[in-house]
Motif scaffolding. Structure first.
Motif, short mmCIF file in Angstrom:
data_model
loop_
_atom_site.label_atom_id
_atom_site.label_comp_id
_atom_site.label_asym_id
_atom_site.label_seq_id
_atom_site.Cartn_x
_atom_site.Cartn_y
_atom_site.Cartn_z
N GLU A 8 -6.59 -20.00 15.08
CA GLU A 8 -6.51 -19.22 13.85
C GLU A 8 -7.75 -18.38 13.67
O GLU A 8 -8.87 -18.84 13.90
N SER A 9 -7.54 -17.14 13.27
CA SER A 9 -8.64 -16.29 12.83
C SER A 9 -8.41 -16.00 11.35
O SER A 9 -7.51 -16.60 10.74
N GLU A 10 -9.14 -15.08 10.77
CA GLU A 10 -8.96 -14.79 9.35
C GLU A 10 -7.55 -14.27 9.05
O GLU A 10 -6.98 -14.59 8.02
N GLU A 11 -7.01 -13.46 9.96
CA GLU A 11 -5.72 -12.82 9.69
C GLU A 11 -4.58 -13.30 10.57
O GLU A 11 -3.42 -13.21 10.18
N LEU A 12 -4.88 -13.80 11.77
CA LEU A 12 -3.83 -14.14 12.73
C LEU A 12 -3.81 -15.62 13.07
O LEU A 12 -4.84 -16.29 13.06
N GLU B 89 0.82 -12.87 11.64
CA GLU B 89 -0.15 -12.75 10.55
C GLU B 89 0.02 -13.93 9.59
O GLU B 89 1.14 -14.32 9.28
N ARG B 90 -1.10 -14.46 9.16
CA ARG B 90 -1.04 -15.60 8.25
C ARG B 90 -0.29 -15.21 6.97
O ARG B 90 0.46 -16.00 6.42
N SER B 91 -0.45 -13.98 6.53
CA SER B 91 0.22 -13.54 5.30
C SER B 91 1.74 -13.58 5.44
O SER B 91 2.44 -13.71 4.44
N GLU C 162 -3.76 -21.97 2.48
CA GLU C 162 -4.83 -21.70 3.44
C GLU C 162 -4.80 -22.65 4.64
O GLU C 162 -4.91 -22.24 5.77
#
Length: 168
Positions: free
Chosen positions: A63-67, A115-117, A123
């Protein structure tokens, strides 16, 4: 003199056209191999036939901030044409249509990112992964696989002995 010229011409033509005839023979041999309907492994690919079921044997999630990047490991090479986003669900949602799939050289590892979104999850919420359909290079169908409560930045391995997924 006519006999020597004919022989000379014959030898020259044989020498000039011999590569063409050998290529035709090679092509015919390749076509006959294809007609046998056996998979012909690519050069340098170790792809022996396997007994048993086609299955997922490992999952790495980074995991990164967005992916969120998923790496799925299989016990046999994957038929890359059988992998479609609609057949892979993360938290009960099919992958977006624009998802790009990457495979390693021997096609035993599948990687994709989302994308996490797109997950609408908290979180650090656990992830559920479900593979509805996939096929091995040898034509074996993957039975539907569902793995629940996966954590990011972890590697999970399937234990045949216990029949469960274990975090490594």
């Amino acid at each position: 003199m006519h006999g020597k010229q004919g022989l000379f011409l014959f030898l020259i033509l044989t020498f000039v056209f011999q590569p063409l005839f050998s290529q035709t023979a090679d092509k015919a041999q390749n076509v006959s191999r294809m007609m046998e309907r056996r998979p012909i492994p690519r050069k340098n690919m170790k792809m022996g036939r396997h007994e048993g079921n086609f299955s997922v044997i490992g999952i790495k999630i980074e995991e990164s901030e967005e992916l969120i990047v998923f790496s799925l490991y299989f016990n046999e090479p994957i038929d890359t044409n059988s992998i479609l986003g609609k057949n892979i669900l993360v938290n009960d949602r099919p992958l977006p249509q624009e998802t790009e799939f990457l495979f390693n050289k021997v096609r035993r590892m599948l990687q994709f990112s989302i994308e996490r979104s797109a997950l609408n999850a908290g979180e650090k919420a656990p992830l559920d992964l479900k593979i509805i359909y996939a096929k091995s290079f040898f034509g074996k169908i993957l039975k539907a696989s569902e793995i629940k409560n996966l954590e990011t930045n972890s590697f999970f391995k399937y234990s045949r002995g216990t029949g469960t997924w274990q975090k490594s």
